[in-house]
Every structure is written in C-alpha cells, then in structure tokens.
Write a protein that holds these residues in place. Structure first.
Motif, PDB file in Angstrom:
ATOM      1  N   MET A  83      63.528 -38.337 -36.935  1.00  0.00           N
ATOM      2  CA  MET A  83      63.364 -39.444 -37.873  1.00  0.00           C
ATOM      3  C   MET A  83      64.572 -39.490 -38.798  1.00  0.00           C
ATOM      4  N   TRP A  84      65.039 -40.697 -39.064  1.00  0.00           N
ATOM      5  CA  TRP A  84      66.132 -40.936 -40.007  1.00  0.00           C
ATOM      6  C   TRP A  84      65.627 -41.871 -41.109  1.00  0.00           C
ATOM      7  N   VAL A  85      66.096 -41.642 -42.338  1.00  0.00           N
ATOM      8  CA  VAL A  85      65.738 -42.464 -43.489  1.00  0.00           C
ATOM      9  C   VAL A  85      67.032 -42.973 -44.111  1.00  0.00           C
ATOM     10  N   PHE A  86      67.045 -44.253 -44.504  1.00  0.00           N
ATOM     11  CA  PHE A  86      68.230 -44.880 -45.090  1.00  0.00           C
ATOM     12  C   PHE A  86      68.127 -44.925 -46.606  1.00  0.00           C
ATOM     13  N   GLY A  87      69.122 -44.384 -47.283  1.00  0.00           N
ATOM     14  CA  GLY A  87      69.212 -44.463 -48.729  1.00  0.00           C
ATOM     15  C   GLY A  87      70.249 -45.479 -49.149  1.00  0.00           C
ATOM     16  N   TYR A  88      69.842 -46.477 -49.913  1.00  0.00           N
ATOM     17  CA  TYR A  88      70.758 -47.517 -50.382  1.00  0.00           C
ATOM     18  C   TYR A  88      70.684 -47.686 -51.898  1.00  0.00           C
ATOM     19  N   GLY A  89      69.802 -46.935 -52.545  1.00  0.00           N
ATOM     20  CA  GLY A  89      69.642 -46.965 -54.000  1.00  0.00           C
ATOM     21  C   GLY A  89      69.645 -45.527 -54.490  1.00  0.00           C
ATOM     22  N   SER A  90      68.583 -45.129 -55.177  1.00  0.00           N
ATOM     23  CA  SER A  90      68.534 -43.768 -55.729  1.00  0.00           C
ATOM     24  C   SER A  90      68.506 -42.691 -54.650  1.00  0.00           C
ATOM     25  N   LEU A  91      68.103 -43.030 -53.436  1.00  0.00           N
ATOM     26  CA  LEU A  91      68.137 -42.026 -52.359  1.00  0.00           C
ATOM     27  C   LEU A  91      69.566 -41.649 -51.981  1.00  0.00           C
ATOM     28  N   MET A  92      70.555 -42.351 -52.520  1.00  0.00           N
ATOM     29  CA  MET A  92      71.940 -41.965 -52.258  1.00  0.00           C
ATOM     30  C   MET A  92      72.351 -40.767 -53.111  1.00  0.00           C
ATOM     31  N   TRP A  93      71.816 -40.626 -54.308  1.00  0.00           N
ATOM     32  CA  TRP A  93      72.230 -39.518 -55.168  1.00  0.00           C
ATOM     33  C   TRP A  93      71.085 -38.594 -55.572  1.00  0.00           C
ATOM     34  N   LYS A  94      69.861 -39.016 -55.412  1.00  0.00           N
ATOM     35  CA  LYS A  94      68.720 -38.184 -55.774  1.00  0.00           C
ATOM     36  C   LYS A  94      67.912 -37.904 -54.512  1.00  0.00           C
ATOM     37  N   GLU A 126      70.959 -33.502 -41.725  1.00  0.00           N
ATOM     38  CA  GLU A 126      72.250 -34.159 -41.509  1.00  0.00           C
ATOM     39  C   GLU A 126      72.257 -35.469 -42.280  1.00  0.00           C
ATOM     40  N   ASN A 127      73.438 -35.897 -42.719  1.00  0.00           N
ATOM     41  CA  ASN A 127      73.541 -37.238 -43.304  1.00  0.00           C
ATOM     42  C   ASN A 127      74.788 -37.928 -42.777  1.00  0.00           C
ATOM     43  N   ILE A 128      74.691 -39.255 -42.685  1.00  0.00           N
ATOM     44  CA  ILE A 128      75.776 -40.075 -42.144  1.00  0.00           C
ATOM     45  C   ILE A 128      75.908 -41.320 -43.004  1.00  0.00           C
ATOM     46  N   VAL A 129      77.132 -41.672 -43.346  1.00  0.00           N
ATOM     47  CA  VAL A 129      77.409 -42.907 -44.077  1.00  0.00           C
ATOM     48  C   VAL A 129      77.479 -44.053 -43.076  1.00  0.00           C
ATOM     49  N   GLY A 130      76.923 -45.190 -43.467  1.00  0.00           N
ATOM     50  CA  GLY A 130      76.964 -46.357 -42.597  1.00  0.00           C
ATOM     51  C   GLY A 130      76.298 -47.543 -43.259  1.00  0.00           C
ATOM     52  N   TYR A 131      75.872 -48.501 -42.453  1.00  0.00           N
ATOM     53  CA  TYR A 131      75.320 -49.732 -43.004  1.00  0.00           C
ATOM     54  C   TYR A 131      74.240 -50.311 -42.110  1.00  0.00           C
ATOM     55  N   ILE A 132      73.465 -51.213 -42.704  1.00  0.00           N
ATOM     56  CA  ILE A 132      72.533 -52.039 -41.955  1.00  0.00           C
ATOM     57  C   ILE A 132      72.998 -53.483 -42.124  1.00  0.00           C
ATOM     58  N   LYS A 133      72.626 -54.335 -41.199  1.00  0.00           N
ATOM     59  CA  LYS A 133      73.040 -55.743 -41.226  1.00  0.00           C
ATOM     60  C   LYS A 133      71.868 -56.643 -41.594  1.00  0.00           C
ATOM     61  N   GLY A 134      72.214 -57.831 -42.108  1.00  0.00           N
ATOM     62  CA  GLY A 134      71.205 -58.852 -42.352  1.00  0.00           C
ATOM     63  C   GLY A 134      70.528 -58.769 -43.696  1.00  0.00           C
ATOM     64  N   TYR A 135      71.072 -57.959 -44.605  1.00  0.00           N
ATOM     65  CA  TYR A 135      70.494 -57.806 -45.943  1.00  0.00           C
ATOM     66  C   TYR A 135      71.598 -57.788 -46.993  1.00  0.00           C
ATOM     67  N   LYS A 136      71.185 -57.985 -48.243  1.00  0.00           N
ATOM     68  CA  LYS A 136      72.055 -57.744 -49.380  1.00  0.00           C
ATOM     69  C   LYS A 136      71.265 -56.924 -50.405  1.00  0.00           C
ATOM     70  N   ARG A 137      71.975 -56.024 -51.077  1.00  0.00           N
ATOM     71  CA  ARG A 137      71.360 -55.153 -52.086  1.00  0.00           C
ATOM     72  C   ARG A 137      71.357 -55.909 -53.407  1.00  0.00           C
ATOM     73  N   ARG A 138      70.174 -56.002 -54.046  1.00  0.00           N
ATOM     74  CA  ARG A 138      70.062 -56.722 -55.318  1.00  0.00           C
ATOM     75  C   ARG A 138      69.128 -55.985 -56.272  1.00  0.00           C
ATOM     76  N   PHE A 139      69.378 -56.102 -57.554  1.00  0.00           N
ATOM     77  CA  PHE A 139      68.529 -55.533 -58.597  1.00  0.00           C
ATOM     78  C   PHE A 139      67.392 -56.508 -58.908  1.00  0.00           C
ATOM     79  N   TYR A 140      66.538 -56.721 -57.913  1.00  0.00           N
ATOM     80  CA  TYR A 140      65.459 -57.700 -58.023  1.00  0.00           C
ATOM     81  C   TYR A 140      64.077 -57.050 -58.084  1.00  0.00           C
ATOM     82  N   GLN A 141      64.021 -55.732 -58.283  1.00  0.00           N
ATOM     83  CA  GLN A 141      62.748 -55.023 -58.297  1.00  0.00           C
ATOM     84  C   GLN A 141      62.536 -54.374 -59.661  1.00  0.00           C
TER      85      GLN A 141
END
Length: 186
Positions: free
Chosen positions: A1-12, A19-34
C-alpha cells in the motif's frame, strides 16, 4: 500500500513506512479550501488546510508517496482515518514518480470533497491569509501549516512553483509582519 502526502503528510509523517518517493498526481489542484477545526483551528475559529480540487487532466499536484509495510497497513489506515477525520475520505489515484525510471502506480490519497461539512470553499487569498494568521488549534498555529508546506515544496521539488501556496505564504508572512513586526521564525 502507498499513501500520498500533499499537505501535512509531507512534513508530519507520524506513521511507519519503508520507502518514500517524490512525484505527482494529475487532474487536481491543491487549494486551502478545507476548514480545520481539530488540528489547525477550533470549531469556533477554524483554520484553513489543503485539499485537492478536480481540474484539468494535465494539471499536477506534487507531493510524497509513502510505501506502507504489509504488516503495518491496518494500523496506518486506522491512524490516518482518525487523523484525517475532518471531512477527508480515502480515494485511489495514479501516482507518477518524479524519477522517470519508475512507472506510474495506483495509491491511496485522502481528499475532502466539496460536500463535506468542513469544506470552506474558494475565497480571496487575502481572506484566507487573515483566517490562517488568526487560527490556532491542538496541532499548533495555522501559520505553521502554511509555512511548513511551502518549505517542504521548495525542498522536495524546488523546480515547481505552486502559485496558490506561495502567494498565500507571502500574504500570511506580510500580515504577520504587520501584526508583530517580525516573522523570522518562519
């Protein structure tokens, strides 16, 4: 199983991974909407954190993928389901490693859809910055969330410019300087 960190899971990263790998997902944009009422704010004074908003198929959100050991999957899922309980749900997406010799693969992300009770929605960045500067929750000041995310993005993908994040960070630091005359801690 792999989990993607794009917010606080990047530093906390408060769960075991192998293992960890830097990369991206497509079809989304990151926004402070929550809204965050349990980590970076309170129910009376919610903070703002990121979620992913569907958009153009060619758009990319960079982050870090974490590979979870088979023996840890159940514990990590239970932990993250609790940590991300403020409107986030699990979803499968295709992850594209930044290293070109690794093919894309499916993984799990936590995202908050616009129909969850904590969805804050779009707002002017000045308004979001004001909310961030004035919100503190059990996990600390909302300012730390914004600044830690910006710092991690500059560290792991220095060639990628996240305009929404970096503009918000600049506005937050500007407000902090006006209020306190100093923002050297950030």
């Amino acid at each position: 199983m792999w989990v993607f960190g794009y917010g606080s899971l990047m530093w906390k990263v408060d769960f075991p991974y192998e293992e960890n790998i830097v990369g991206y997902i497509k079809g989304y944009k990151r926004r402070f909407y929550q809204h965050s009422t349990d980590h970076r704010g309170t129910p009376e004074n919610p903070g703002r954190v990121v979620t992913l908003i569907p958009c153009k198929e060619d758009s990319k959100v960079y982050g870090i993928a974490y590979k979870i050991r088979e023996t840890d999957i159940e514990d990590v899922i239970n932990h993250l389901d609790f940590r991300e309980k403020g409107g986030y749900e699990r979803k499968k997406v295709v992850f594209h490693p930044k290293e070109h010799d690794i093919p894309p693969f499916e993984m799990t992300i936590y995202l908050a859809s616009d129909d969850n009770p904590h969805y804050a929605g779009p707002a002017e960045l000045d308004e979001i910055a004001f909310q961030v500067v004035n919100s503190v929750g059990p996990s600390g000041p909302n300012i730390d969330y914004v600044c830690n995310l910006a710092k991690m993005m500059r560290s792991v993908v220095p060639d990628v410019h996240d305009d929404h994040l970096f503009t918000l960070e600049s506005k937050v630091l500007g407000l902090l300087e006006k209020q306190n005359g100093d923002f050297n801690n950030y």
